[in-house]
Write an enzyme that holds these catalytic residues in place. Structure first.
Site, PDB file in Angstrom:
ATOM      1  N   LYS A 169       0.767  -1.122   0.217  1.00 26.43           N
ATOM      2  CA  LYS A 169      -0.011  -0.161   0.185  1.00 26.43           C
ATOM      3  C   LYS A 169       0.891   1.230  -0.050  1.00 26.43           C
ATOM      4  O   LYS A 169       1.374   1.562   0.923  1.00 26.43           O
ATOM      5  CB  LYS A 169      -0.825  -0.117   1.132  1.00 26.43           C
ATOM      6  CG  LYS A 169      -2.075   1.013   1.065  1.00 26.43           C
ATOM      7  CD  LYS A 169      -2.454   1.540   2.393  1.00 26.43           C
ATOM      8  CE  LYS A 169      -1.656   2.602   2.975  1.00 26.43           C
ATOM      9  NZ  LYS A 169      -1.551   3.768   2.058  1.00 26.43           N
ATOM     10  N   GLU A 242      10.559   1.359  10.005  1.00 25.05           N
ATOM     11  CA  GLU A 242      11.472   2.547   9.599  1.00 25.05           C
ATOM     12  C   GLU A 242      10.738   3.845   9.918  1.00 25.05           C
ATOM     13  O   GLU A 242      10.193   4.411   8.943  1.00 25.05           O
ATOM     14  CB  GLU A 242      11.918   2.058   8.472  1.00 25.05           C
ATOM     15  CG  GLU A 242      12.649   0.951   7.935  1.00 25.05           C
ATOM     16  CD  GLU A 242      14.146   0.910   8.444  1.00 25.05           C
ATOM     17  OE1 GLU A 242      14.507   1.975   8.919  1.00 25.05           O
ATOM     18  OE2 GLU A 242      14.630  -0.042   8.495  1.00 25.05           O
ATOM     19  N   CYS A 276      14.623  10.523   5.214  1.00 25.47           N
ATOM     20  CA  CYS A 276      14.739  10.168   6.700  1.00 25.47           C
ATOM     21  C   CYS A 276      16.152  10.489   7.297  1.00 25.47           C
ATOM     22  O   CYS A 276      16.211  10.985   8.342  1.00 25.47           O
ATOM     23  CB  CYS A 276      14.091   8.843   6.974  1.00 25.47           C
ATOM     24  SG  CYS A 276      14.961   7.491   5.880  1.00 25.47           S
ATOM     25  N   GLU A 372      11.332  17.065  13.530  1.00 30.60           N
ATOM     26  CA  GLU A 372      11.822  16.501  11.990  1.00 30.60           C
ATOM     27  C   GLU A 372      11.144  17.705  11.079  1.00 30.60           C
ATOM     28  O   GLU A 372       9.916  17.516  10.759  1.00 30.60           O
ATOM     29  CB  GLU A 372      11.605  15.141  11.824  1.00 30.60           C
ATOM     30  CG  GLU A 372      12.015  14.616  10.469  1.00 30.60           C
ATOM     31  CD  GLU A 372      11.472  13.330   9.857  1.00 30.60           C
ATOM     32  OE1 GLU A 372      10.300  13.049  10.410  1.00 30.60           O
ATOM     33  OE2 GLU A 372      12.356  12.576   9.507  1.00 30.60           O
TER      34      GLU A 372
HETATM   35  P1  NAD Z   1       3.097   8.674   7.162  1.00 29.72           P
HETATM   36  O1  NAD Z   1       3.114   8.046   8.495  1.00 29.72           O
HETATM   37  O2  NAD Z   1       2.157   9.617   7.085  1.00 29.72           O
HETATM   38  O3  NAD Z   1       2.622   7.782   6.342  1.00 29.72           O
HETATM   39  C1  NAD Z   1       3.076   6.741   5.785  1.00 29.72           C
HETATM   40  C2  NAD Z   1       2.150   5.495   5.302  1.00 29.72           C
HETATM   41  O4  NAD Z   1       1.316   5.176   6.434  1.00 29.72           O
HETATM   42  C3  NAD Z   1       1.476   5.949   4.246  1.00 29.72           C
HETATM   43  O5  NAD Z   1       1.063   4.816   3.237  1.00 29.72           O
HETATM   44  C4  NAD Z   1       0.159   6.260   4.797  1.00 29.72           C
HETATM   45  O6  NAD Z   1      -1.091   6.016   3.984  1.00 29.72           O
HETATM   46  C5  NAD Z   1      -0.057   5.237   5.614  1.00 29.72           C
HETATM   47  N1  NAD Z   1      -0.771   5.301   7.019  1.00 29.72           N
HETATM   48  C6  NAD Z   1      -1.204   6.247   7.532  1.00 29.72           C
HETATM   49  N2  NAD Z   1      -2.077   6.267   8.779  1.00 29.72           N
HETATM   50  C7  NAD Z   1      -1.939   4.735   8.897  1.00 29.72           C
HETATM   51  C8  NAD Z   1      -2.472   3.806   9.838  1.00 29.72           C
HETATM   52  N3  NAD Z   1      -3.183   4.069  10.849  1.00 29.72           N
HETATM   53  N4  NAD Z   1      -2.175   2.556   9.954  1.00 29.72           N
HETATM   54  C9  NAD Z   1      -1.595   2.083   8.804  1.00 29.72           C
HETATM   55  N5  NAD Z   1      -0.901   2.825   7.735  1.00 29.72           N
HETATM   56  C10 NAD Z   1      -1.214   4.244   8.071  1.00 29.72           C
HETATM   57  O7  NAD Z   1       4.584   9.351   6.644  1.00 29.72           O
HETATM   58  P2  NAD Z   1       4.829  10.230   5.309  1.00 29.72           P
HETATM   59  O8  NAD Z   1       4.429  11.379   5.870  1.00 29.72           O
HETATM   60  O9  NAD Z   1       4.369   9.505   4.223  1.00 29.72           O
HETATM   61  O10 NAD Z   1       6.294  10.086   5.532  1.00 29.72           O
HETATM   62  C11 NAD Z   1       7.358  10.972   5.859  1.00 29.72           C
HETATM   63  C12 NAD Z   1       7.800  10.061   7.279  1.00 29.72           C
HETATM   64  O11 NAD Z   1       8.590   8.840   6.840  1.00 29.72           O
HETATM   65  C13 NAD Z   1       9.232  10.990   7.716  1.00 29.72           C
HETATM   66  O12 NAD Z   1       9.028  11.040   9.203  1.00 29.72           O
HETATM   67  C14 NAD Z   1      10.293  10.128   7.587  1.00 29.72           C
HETATM   68  O13 NAD Z   1      11.472  10.468   8.371  1.00 29.72           O
HETATM   69  C15 NAD Z   1       9.689   8.815   7.540  1.00 29.72           C
HETATM   70  N6  NAD Z   1      10.649   7.890   6.691  1.00 29.72           N
HETATM   71  C16 NAD Z   1      11.335   6.967   7.294  1.00 29.72           C
HETATM   72  C17 NAD Z   1      12.181   6.353   6.611  1.00 29.72           C
HETATM   73  C18 NAD Z   1      13.437   5.314   7.315  1.00 29.72           C
HETATM   74  O14 NAD Z   1      13.750   4.191   6.424  1.00 29.72           O
HETATM   75  N7  NAD Z   1      13.339   5.306   8.500  1.00 29.72           N
HETATM   76  C19 NAD Z   1      12.450   6.403   5.033  1.00 29.72           C
HETATM   77  C20 NAD Z   1      11.514   7.300   4.555  1.00 29.72           C
HETATM   78  C21 NAD Z   1      10.727   8.143   5.256  1.00 29.72           C
END
Ligand code: NAD
Length: 472
Positions: A169, A242, A276, A372
């Site tokens: 997803k 992650e 990230c 962040e």
């Molecule tokens: P987000 O947490 O808003 O969304 C990530 C995913 O989770 C999306 O597909 C979203 O639709 C889904 N989601 C939302 N609510 C959910 C729920 N209740 N249950 C399950 N899934 C749900 O993150 P974002 O804004 O898309 O991404 C940015 C963040 O990701 C930043 O904090 C960044 O640091 C982090 N990130 C971490 C890594 C790593 O490897 N550690 C890599 C890339 C990004």
């Protein structure tokens, strides 16, 4: 865009229950429609993955790995198409999009080469103890919008090679390259082995709470990661998280200010800071502070901020309006507390553009330092004492990455050892490699991806402890 995008469920490319707009962040206008699942379609995807699992898991690993390589070949053959679509949906400059697509190809190929050997723990007088590693079942892979395609590969490579099936997803603002990947999977894989479904940030819980999902592989924010972990608890599902980071760069006093500024600029501003493990705060010795600030401000002022599809663009837009507003709010606050020495002015054009911005003279408690920012706005902070700056770097709930810059490598490595994060790069940045494990400390993650350890995360130990019967 006239192109139709479909989800992949049980080997078929299917329409959604409805559709929604996908916006190009360089124009703020919709350029494609994305199919949206409902709970019933997500359930169908999980059921298909569950049905496909026994046959897929029973195949010899060499066969599974060969199909993973085939996906990599198809992706490589369509790299231009993927990169261009990635720029349209995500915003990153085309050369960075191509880098992400080719990185995805390399990641899949690296996992196709990896194997987990069975371990003999005991073999004495007819008593053998063998540790096998077996796949988990259906893996739900949930990805964010900053690297929509390569972050799928970090999960798909190990999940498929080790014999799991998947429901993927993507994030709702960047779903299209994942749907294109679904088209490749439909051609290459048996029905149900990989399924791709889309939502509007509202159906993730259906996957994380589904009784037939064995593991959730999640990349995204720490706030959502906590919800994923809580939802997984009910079924004691395996989770890999992650999550977010607030990486510090520590410049040591024996390094050239101009060199450090160039590197830290790259580490902070690539993908408009939406990484990230981007540098999110830089600590510079007091004696070098002014020179460093001048050098990094020059680089920020020289950035070509434009639509990523235009040749020569070095910094594209912020990926979505919500993130754009968040970064602007942090910047507005920082403006009242510190000194903006590059960027910081609104850009009068459609799209979610923020020019690379450098802010100096902030205190450590400024939100731009503590939170962040996930955007092209970098605070530069000064220090006088190495123990103190290490404590300041570690004074956060995050623990993803970080960098140390110094000529005396032994000293730089010793500083790196004291940074409480999953990875510290010394005199380099973003050196992520499919063969090197990647994981976050503290609230930046749980479990991890990449490397052999990343492969193990998609398996469980299966101990066969057997004793031969003596002839009666
Ligand atoms: P987000 O947490 O808003 O969304 C990530 C995913 O989770 C999306 O597909 C979203 O639709 C889904 N989601 C939302 N609510 C959910 C729920 N209740 N249950 C399950 N899934 C749900 O993150 P974002 O804004 O898309 O991404 C940015 C963040 O990701 C930043 O904090 C960044 O640091 C982090 N990130 C971490 C890594 C790593 O490897 N550690 C890599 C890339 C990004």
């Amino acid at each position: 865009m006239d192109r139709q995008f479909r989800m992949l469920i049980d080997g078929e490319l299917v329409d959604g229950a409805s559709t929604f707009d996908v916006v190009n962040p360089a124009t703020a206008e919709s350029f494609a429609r994305c199919p949206k699942a409902d709970e019933a379609l997500i359930d169908r995807a999980v059921v298909a993955a569950k049905r496909a699992f026994p046959e897929w898991a029973a195949r010899p690993v060499e066969e599974r790995a060969a199909l993973v390589s085939k996906i990599a070949d198809s992706l490589e053959a369509r790299a231009g198409e993927f990169a261009s679509l990635l720029t349209s949906e995500q915003g990153k400059p085309l050369d960075q999009a191509m880098y992400e697509v080719m990185g995805s190809v390399f990641t899949l190929r690296a996992f196709a080469e990896m194997r987990i050997e069975t371990k003999t723990l005991k073999d004495e007088g007819g008593h053998t103890v063998i540790e096998h590693r077996t796949p988990l079942g259906v893996v739900a892979a949930i990805t964010p919008w900053n690297f929509p395609i390569i972050l799928v590969m970090n999960k798909m490579g190990p999940a498929l090679v080790t014999g799991n099936t998947m429901v993927i997803k993507p994030a709702p603002t960047t779903p299209l390259t994942t749907l294109l990947l679904g088209e490749i999977c439909a051609e290459v894989l048996p029905a149900g082995v990989v399924n791709v479904v889309c939502d509007q940030n509202d159906l993730g819980h259906v996957l994380t709470g589904h009784p037939d999902v064995a593991k959730v592989a999640f990349t995204g924010s720490t706030a959502t990661g906590k919800k994923v972990m809580a939802a997984a608890a009910a079924g004691v599902k395996r989770v890999t998280l992650e999550l977010g980071g607030n990486d510090a760069a520590i410049v040591l006093d024996d390094v050239d200010a101009k060199f450090a500024a160039q590197k830290i600029y790259g580490s902070a501003m690539t993908n408009a800071g939406q990484i990230c493990v981007a540098t999110k705060r830089a600590y510079v010795p007091q004696a070098m502070y002014d020179d460093f600030c001048d050098e990094i401000a020059k680089l920020a002022n020289a950035a070509v901020v434009d639509d990523g599809s235009k040749q020569g663009t070095t910094v594209g837009p912020i990926q979505n309006k919500m993130q754009y507003d968040k970064v602007n709010a942090l910047l507005d606050d920082a403006r009242t507390r510190g000194t903006v020495i590059a960027g910081g002015e609104p850009i009068d054009r459609p799209g979610y553009f923020i020019a690379p911005t450098i802010v100096r003279d902030l205190d450590d408690d400024a939100p731009l330092v503590r939170e962040e920012q996930f955007g092209p706005v970098l605070p530069v902070l000064k220090y006088t004492d190495i123990d103190d700056v290490i404590a300041r770097a570690n004074d956060t709930d995050m623990g993803l990455g970080g960098t140390v810059w110094g000529k005396d490598l032994a000293r730089a490595n010793a500083v790196a050892m004291r940074i409480d994060t999953g990875t510290v790069w010394v005199n380099q940045y973003l050196a992520i490699d499919a063969n090197i494990p990647f994981r976050g400390a503290k609230q930046s993650g749980l479990g991890g991806e990449l490397g052999e350890a990343g492969l193990h995360e998609y398996t469980q130990p299966h101990i066969i402890n057997s004793v031969a019967l003596e002839d009666a």
